[in-house]
Design a protein around this motif. Structure first.
Motif, short mmCIF file in Angstrom:
data_model
loop_
_atom_site.label_atom_id
_atom_site.label_comp_id
_atom_site.label_asym_id
_atom_site.label_seq_id
_atom_site.Cartn_x
_atom_site.Cartn_y
_atom_site.Cartn_z
N LEU A 139 57.30 50.49 47.82
CA LEU A 139 58.87 49.66 47.93
C LEU A 139 58.53 48.13 48.13
O LEU A 139 58.71 47.39 48.12
CB LEU A 139 59.91 50.81 47.80
N PHE A 140 58.18 48.67 49.73
CA PHE A 140 57.42 47.38 50.23
C PHE A 140 57.27 46.14 50.46
O PHE A 140 56.91 44.95 50.21
CB PHE A 140 56.86 48.19 51.73
N LEU A 160 59.46 44.78 35.75
CA LEU A 160 59.90 45.29 35.13
C LEU A 160 58.23 46.13 34.90
O LEU A 160 58.36 47.97 35.05
CB LEU A 160 59.68 45.15 33.19
N ARG A 161 56.91 46.04 35.13
CA ARG A 161 55.33 46.47 35.39
C ARG A 161 55.58 47.39 37.04
O ARG A 161 55.70 48.09 36.40
CB ARG A 161 54.35 45.22 35.49
N ALA A 162 56.64 46.67 37.48
CA ALA A 162 56.72 47.23 38.62
C ALA A 162 57.35 49.06 38.42
O ALA A 162 56.94 50.05 38.70
CB ALA A 162 56.93 46.98 40.28
N ILE A 287 64.22 55.48 42.91
CA ILE A 287 63.27 54.24 43.60
C ILE A 287 64.37 52.92 42.80
O ILE A 287 63.79 52.50 42.63
CB ILE A 287 62.16 55.00 42.70
N LEU A 288 64.49 53.15 40.79
CA LEU A 288 64.47 52.38 40.23
C LEU A 288 66.09 51.50 41.16
O LEU A 288 66.19 50.38 40.31
CB LEU A 288 65.23 52.79 38.63
N SER A 289 66.94 52.20 41.06
CA SER A 289 67.82 51.07 42.10
C SER A 289 67.44 50.51 42.86
O SER A 289 68.33 49.47 43.28
CB SER A 289 69.35 52.57 42.13
N ILE A 290 66.58 51.01 43.98
CA ILE A 290 66.32 50.71 44.81
C ILE A 290 65.32 48.96 44.03
O ILE A 290 65.55 47.82 44.84
CB ILE A 290 65.18 50.92 45.70
N VAL A 291 64.53 48.93 43.34
CA VAL A 291 63.77 47.78 42.99
C VAL A 291 64.97 46.69 42.18
O VAL A 291 64.39 45.60 42.24
CB VAL A 291 62.70 48.77 41.89
N ALA A 292 65.86 47.27 41.17
CA ALA A 292 67.24 46.65 40.43
C ALA A 292 67.68 45.84 41.88
O ALA A 292 67.70 44.89 41.79
CB ALA A 292 68.02 47.48 39.42
N ASN A 293 68.04 46.46 43.00
CA ASN A 293 68.39 45.50 43.75
C ASN A 293 67.75 44.27 44.78
O ASN A 293 68.24 43.56 45.27
CB ASN A 293 68.38 47.13 44.75
N HIS A 294 66.54 44.96 45.10
CA HIS A 294 65.57 43.91 45.48
C HIS A 294 65.34 42.70 44.10
O HIS A 294 65.09 41.52 44.25
CB HIS A 294 64.00 44.21 45.27
#
Length: 465
Positions: A139-140, A160-162, A287-294
Motif C-alpha cells: 500500500l505504501f 485499477l491495475r494496483a 485494502i480497496l478502500s485504502i487504495v480508493a482513498n489515496h
C-alpha cells in the motif's frame, strides 16, 4: 477466546477426538471436531476462522493428505498438523508437499501435542505479521507511485491495475463522474466486454450509481444470499464483488454544472472475479478502500495541477497572440501554423502525444518576437542587415523566454528554437541540417513557411502560384 486460537480436530476415532479436545481446551484453545474429512471441510467453509487443523491420515473416503489439499484451498493461511500411527517416509513427504507444518505420531504424549500447537501458533502469528507487513509495504508503494503520476489517464490505469493485483481479482473497472455530475462512465477497465465499457450509469441507479450517490462501499461476499441486490446488479456474472467510492477530499462548494451540485465522489472502483474463484473478504474491502482513498487524493491533485498548468499556458499563449495583434500582417499566424502543423502530422500518422506537443509549440513559436522592436516588425520595406540580425534572433529569444517555464518540455522548446532551420543547413539560429532536425520541427518549419508565403507582410505582398 479470540479467532486466532480456534483449532479443528479431525479423526474417525472418537477417543482421539475427545483426548485432544481435553488437552487443547485445558490449554485455553477453542476446539471443534469432525469425524471425517467431508465434515471438516463443511466446518471450514461455513464457520469462523480456524488457526490449526489437526488431522489423522488414515480416514475413510478422503484421507488426511487429501483433506489438507482441499482445506488450504478454503483457507491458505491454515496451519495443518498430521497425526498417524503408521508413519512412513512416503506419507511424510506427501504431507509436507501439501503444506503440512508438523507431524505427530500416535500414541502421542501431552508434551508433544503442546509443543506442536505452541510452534504452530507461533508460526501462524509470524506468517500473519509478515503478511501484514507485505500488505502495508504494498500500500505504501502504491501511495508513492500515485504521487509521482501527473497524467490523469495514466493515474486511473495504475489505480485499477494496483487494486486488482492487491485483492487477487481479474476483472474490474473504474467509473468516473461525467462533467455534469449526473452519471458515471467507464474510464478504464480490465476483463470487461467492450460493449459494457460504453455503459453510462445514472447516479443513484445500479450498484455503481448507488455507491456514488451514498458515498459508501458495497461489499457482497455472495450475491445469491442478497436477492435485493440482484434486482439492481444488471445480472452480474460474479457472485462476489466490491464497489468502493473515490470520495472528494477538497470542498466542492461552488463546483456546479448547469446549476447542479457535483456529487460527493469522483468515481467508483469496481472489482469482480477472484482469481481463486472464491469470495472477496472484509480484508479485501479494507485494502480497496485504502487504495480508493489515496487514488481520490492523487486524482484531485492531478486535476488541480492541470488547471494551474492550463491557466499558465493560456497566459503565455495570450502573450503570443498579443504580439501578433500589434502586427496586422501576422494576425492569426500562430493559430494557422498550429492548424497546418496538426493537419500535416495526422497525415504522417504522428502519435497523439506528439501532436499535442506540436499544437502548443506552434502557438508559441513566435513568442521571441517580443524582443524585436515594433518599428522593425512593421517596417514597410526590406529590413536592413542589422534589422535582419535582430529578427533572426527571435527563435533564441523565444527559447530563452520559455526555458524557465517548467510546464514546457524540451520538445516544445526545440520547436520554438528550430522553426527557422532548413534541411540544407542554411536556416537559423543553429544551422541544423538533415536528420539533426526532428520530424516535429520539420513539420512546423513547413507550416510556418507556407503561411508566411501565403500571407502579405509589411515588407512584401503574399506570393502567388
Amino acid at each position: 477466546m479470540t479467532e486466532k486460537n480456534r483449532i479443528l480436530v479431525v479423526d474417525d476415532e472418537l477417543v482421539i477426538r475427545t483426548l485432544l479436545v481435553d488437552i487443547l481446551t485445558e490449554e485455553g484453545f477453542d476446539v471443534e471436531t469432525a469425524a471425517n474429512a467431508r465434515e471438516a471441510l463443511a466446518k471450514l467453509e461455513r464457520s469462523e476462522k480456524f488457526v490449526i487443523l489437526f488431522t489423522d491420515i488414515m480416514m475413510p473416503e478422503m484421507n488426511g493428505i487429501e483433506l489438507i489439499r482441499e482445506a488450504r484451498q478454503v483457507d491458505p493461511s491454515l496451519i495443518t498438523i498430521i497425526m498417524t500411527g503408521f508413519a512412513t517416509l512416503e506419507t511424510a513427504r506427501a504431507a509436507v508437499k501439501e503444506g503440512a507444518y508438523d507431524y505427530v505420531l500416535k500414541p502421542f504424549s501431552l508434551s508433544e501435542i503442546k509443543l506442536a500447537v505452541s510452534n504452530a501458533i507461533e508460526r501462524y502469528h509470524l506468517a500473519n505479521e509478515n503478511a501484514r507487513l507485505r500488505e502495508l509495504t504494498g500500500l505504501f508503494n502504491i501511495s508513492e507511485r500515485l504521487a509521482s503520476i501527473h497524467d490523469e489517464n495514466d493515474l486511473l490505469e495504475f489505480v485499477l491495475r494496483a487494486a486488482l493485483e492487491r485483492v487477487g481479482a481479474t476483472r474490474g473497472s473504474l467509473m468516473m463522474t461525467t462533467d455534469d455530475g449526473r452519471a458515471l462512465e467507464v474510464a478504464v477497465s480490465a476483463g470487461i466486454p467492450e460493449e459494457a465499457t460504453r455503459t453510462v450509469v445514472r447516479i443513484g441507479k445500479g450498484i455503481s450509481g448507488w455507491v456514488a450517490q451514498h458515498a459508501e462501499p458495497m461489499f457482497i461476499p455472495d450475491l445469491r444470499a442478497n436477492p435485493d441486490i440482484v434486482a439492481i446488479s444488471r445480472k452480474l456474472k460474479d457472485n462476489s464483488f466490491i464497489s468502493v467510492p473515490l470520495e472528494r477530499k477538497l470542498p466542492s462548494s461552488g463546483e456546479t454544472s448547469a446549476g447542479v451540485d457535483m456529487p460527493r465522489v469522483l468515481g467508483v472502483l469496481n472489482v469482480n472475479e477472484k482469481k481463486s474463484g472464491g469470495q472477496f473478504s472484509e480484508g479485501d474491502l479494507k485494502i480497496l478502500s485504502i487504495v480508493a482513498n489515496h487514488a481520490a487524493a492523487a486524482l484531485e491533485n492531478v486535476r488541480l495541477i492541470k488547471n494551474v498548468e492550463d491557466t499558465h499556458l493560456a497566459t503565455i499563449q495570450s502573450i503570443s497572440l498579443l504580439l501578433e495583434a500589434k502586427d496586422p500582417y501576422t494576425r492569426g499566424h500562430s493559430e494557422r501554423v498550429r492548424d497546418f502543423s496538426v493537419l500535416a502530422a495526422r497525415k504522417l500518422d504522428v502519435s497523439e502525444q506528439d501532436i499535442e506537443i506540436l499544437r502548443l509549440g506552434a502557438v508559441l513559436h513566435d513568442v521571441g518576437k517580443v524582443g524585436v522592436k515594433d518599428e522593425v516588425l512593421n517596417k514597410n520595406g526590406e529590413p536592413t542587415p542589422e534589422e535582419w540580425a535582430m529578427i533572426k534572433r527571435h527563435p533564441i529569444v523565444g527559447y530563452d523566454v520559455l526555458l524557465p517555464v517548467r510546464l514546457l518540455k524540451k520538445e516544445h522548446l526545440d520547436l520554438v528554437r528550430g522553426h527557422h532551420e532548413r534541411v540544407d543547413g542554411n536556416g537559423y539560429p543553429d544551422g541544423l541540417k538533415g536528420d539533426q532536425i526532428s520530424l516535429l520541427t520539420r513539420i512546423i518549419v513547413v507550416a510556418d513557411s507556407y503561411d508566411a508565403m501565403a500571407s502579405t507582410r509589411a515588407y512584401r505582398p503574399r506570393r502567388r502560384g
